[in-house]
Write a protein that holds these residues in place. Structure first.
Motif, PDB file in Angstrom:
ATOM      1  N   SER A 298       0.833  -1.208   0.000  1.00  0.00           N
ATOM      2  CA  SER A 298       0.000   0.000   0.000  1.00  0.00           C
ATOM      3  C   SER A 298       0.864   1.253   0.000  1.00  0.00           C
ATOM      4  O   SER A 298       0.575   2.220  -0.722  1.00  0.00           O
ATOM      5  N   MET A 299       1.929   1.248   0.795  1.00  0.00           N
ATOM      6  CA  MET A 299       2.838   2.393   0.821  1.00  0.00           C
ATOM      7  C   MET A 299       3.478   2.604  -0.555  1.00  0.00           C
ATOM      8  O   MET A 299       3.583   3.739  -1.050  1.00  0.00           O
ATOM      9  N   ASP A 300       3.869   1.516  -1.201  1.00  0.00           N
ATOM     10  CA  ASP A 300       4.478   1.621  -2.524  1.00  0.00           C
ATOM     11  C   ASP A 300       3.485   2.164  -3.550  1.00  0.00           C
ATOM     12  O   ASP A 300       3.853   2.964  -4.425  1.00  0.00           O
ATOM     13  N   LEU A 301       2.235   1.727  -3.450  1.00  0.00           N
ATOM     14  CA  LEU A 301       1.221   2.199  -4.390  1.00  0.00           C
ATOM     15  C   LEU A 301       0.957   3.686  -4.206  1.00  0.00           C
ATOM     16  O   LEU A 301       0.766   4.417  -5.186  1.00  0.00           O
ATOM     17  N   LEU A 302       0.971   4.137  -2.970  1.00  0.00           N
ATOM     18  CA  LEU A 302       0.799   5.565  -2.704  1.00  0.00           C
ATOM     19  C   LEU A 302       1.956   6.354  -3.326  1.00  0.00           C
ATOM     20  O   LEU A 302       1.747   7.381  -3.971  1.00  0.00           O
ATOM     21  N   LEU A 344       3.717   9.755   5.046  1.00  0.00           N
ATOM     22  CA  LEU A 344       3.963   9.694   3.606  1.00  0.00           C
ATOM     23  C   LEU A 344       2.915  10.517   2.859  1.00  0.00           C
ATOM     24  O   LEU A 344       3.245  11.246   1.906  1.00  0.00           O
ATOM     25  N   LYS A 345       1.679  10.411   3.287  1.00  0.00           N
ATOM     26  CA  LYS A 345       0.601  11.192   2.670  1.00  0.00           C
ATOM     27  C   LYS A 345       0.921  12.681   2.698  1.00  0.00           C
ATOM     28  O   LYS A 345       0.774  13.374   1.678  1.00  0.00           O
ATOM     29  N   MET A 346       1.365  13.187   3.835  1.00  0.00           N
ATOM     30  CA  MET A 346       1.630  14.621   3.952  1.00  0.00           C
ATOM     31  C   MET A 346       2.770  15.041   3.027  1.00  0.00           C
ATOM     32  O   MET A 346       2.744  16.141   2.453  1.00  0.00           O
ATOM     33  N   ASP A 347       3.753  14.179   2.852  1.00  0.00           N
ATOM     34  CA  ASP A 347       4.846  14.487   1.917  1.00  0.00           C
ATOM     35  C   ASP A 347       4.316  14.585   0.485  1.00  0.00           C
ATOM     36  O   ASP A 347       4.661  15.519  -0.255  1.00  0.00           O
ATOM     37  N   VAL A 348       3.485  13.621   0.095  1.00  0.00           N
ATOM     38  CA  VAL A 348       2.966  13.582  -1.276  1.00  0.00           C
ATOM     39  C   VAL A 348       2.038  14.768  -1.534  1.00  0.00           C
ATOM     40  O   VAL A 348       2.145  15.453  -2.558  1.00  0.00           O
ATOM     41  N   VAL A 349       1.128  15.022  -0.593  1.00  0.00           N
ATOM     42  CA  VAL A 349       0.169  16.112  -0.770  1.00  0.00           C
ATOM     43  C   VAL A 349       0.884  17.460  -0.746  1.00  0.00           C
ATOM     44  O   VAL A 349       0.578  18.363  -1.533  1.00  0.00           O
TER      45      VAL A 349
END
Length: 432
Positions: A298-302, A344-349
């Motif tokens: 899931s982390m890789d897919l994100l 990870l979400k906060m980095d991507v967003v």
């Protein structure tokens, strides 16, 4: 459907945000309870006016975290000093006000109002296009309340959309348990046709946002759907396709009716068709059969697909569902995985919103924000905040050209560009 408990501290603006959160939770079929101990999730809307208040917020957050299965912290202190809760070892999701309702859902489909009739809320028209869904997810209790999909004719929904625009709607939000399967009960896939007709047959200046559409339903119409988005500026280049896991094994246990490869196909098609668009998705962490490798998938897919809006939810058992019978993972495991994915979400967003700085965008002012600000959305449905709205003469329903000046990870700040600057200045960078 979840039971929620909400507490609000601070100014009138905060109370207004809580009312909006509660309205959206209620409309999605969730139920309010009076105590955190009786709730599936507690929501703490915080204030940060003075140091004493901050100490009180941390104390109350710790108490609520001990009383309920899940805690969401939002509001001024959460946005300005979100790290303070982690530093104080408070087990909570720290979210912007706008992200709270979707985080409560536990991956379940939204539940529209019983009569599925349109609602005009300010300049936003909410149009439920169907009730029910075609899925049978093992963790979802919503299906028990809504049943199989029941799709009214396209013409009927077009007329409802037209009535909303004539009543003053500038943004039409198409909703349903799963908008991607609209029409499946009649043997047809009708969502692209509905969007095409709304965009071409209704007079007026407005925008359309498509609500949650599961990958299983979108996959078969992905090319047609992306083409309709690309052709019509009236439709936001925005797709909410909740993948829920990057592991096919876990998806099978969830009975999600799609595979990871189909989700990738959707993303690839929209990337190829649209110059700029926003992918929104959901992940459930800590499903009972999720092991370390599944979580890493899931982390890789994100990381790979880089959605710009991401809802991360820890698995929570719903009574009467098949998943509730499975032996759950330990609470600490779910917490650790949720924390890792949220970081990870906060980095991507944040990276996505950083890329907006310095660009000009055409936006629609949708609603009032905190203080003298307004919330706007660009063509890819990215949220843009304009402060000192009164000085700029902006109010909900206005269209404007703005230049993005900065961002705060999950949304951008911008200043209006006057007409002369637009005429004489460089070409705009906006959503296609």
């Amino acid at each position: 459907m979840a039971r929620y408990h909400i507490e609000t501290y601070g100014c009138t603006s905060n109370r207004g945000e809580s009312r909006d959160i509660e309205r959206r939770l209620r409309d999605a079929g969730h139920h309010k309870v009076e105590t955190a101990a009786d709730a599936d999730v507690a929501i703490l809307n915080t204030c940060t006016v003075v140091e004493k208040t901050e100490r009180n917020m941390l104390r109350r957050a710790k108490e609520l975290a001990d009383e309920t299965a899940d805690l969401i912290v939002t509001g001024c202190m959460a946005l300005a000093q979100g790290e303070a809760f982690a530093d104080a070892d408070v087990d909570a999701q720290v979210l912007h006000w706008d992200d709270v309702p979707e985080a409560v859902t536990n991956g379940e489909c939204p539940t529209t109002t019983p009569d599925a009739e349109p609602i005009l809320d300010g300049v936003v028209g909410i149009l439920p296009i169907a009730r029910g869904c075609m899925s049978n997810c093992s963790y979802c209790i919503t299906k028990q309340a809504t049943g199989r999909v029941d799709s009214p004719p396209v013409e009927e929904n077009v007329e409802k959309a037209r009535a909303l625009v004539h009543a003053g709607a500038k943004e039409i939000r198409i909703t349903g348990q799963d908008t991607g399967v609209y029409g499946w009960d009649t043997g047809e896939r009708k969502l692209p046709e509905l969007l095409e007709r709304i965009a071409t047959e209704i007079e007026g200046e407005f925008r359309v946002r498509v609500g949650m559409a599961n990958p299983g339903g979108v996959h078969g119409i992905r090319e047609e759907l992306a083409a309709v988005f690309a052709e019509h500026d009236e439709i936001y280049n925005f797709l909410h396709a909740p993948v829920q896991s990057g592991s096919d094994d876990v998806l099978a246990d969830m009975r999600r009716q799609h595979e990871v490869s189909q989700y990738r196909d959707i993303v690839e098609t929209f990337n190829d068709t649209l110059g700029e668009w926003t992918l929104s998705t959901d992940f459930i962490v800590g499903f009972p059969t999720e092991d370390d490798d599944d979580h890493e998938a899931s982390m890789d897919l994100l990381r790979e697909t880089r959605p710009e809006k991401i809802n991360v939810t820890r698995f929570s058992k719903r009574p009467g569902t098949d998943a509730a019978e499975l032996k759950g993972l330990g609470g600490q495991t779910k917490k650790d995985r949720s924390k890792a994915m949220t970081e990870l979400k906060m980095d991507v967003v944040g990276e996505a919103h950083e890329s907006m700085v310095g660009t000009r965008r055409d936006v629609l002012v949708v609603e009032e924000g905190t203080g003298d600000s307004v919330k706007c959305y660009d063509g890819a449905y990215r949220q843009v905040i304009v402060q000192n709205a009164t000085d700029h003469g902006l109010e909900p329903g206005d269209f404007a050209t703005v230049e993005v000046t900065s961002h705060q990870t999950v949304y951008a700040f911008a200043e209006p560009v006057d007409a002369a600057a637009v005429d004489d200045g460089p070409a705009e960078t906006t959503a296609d």
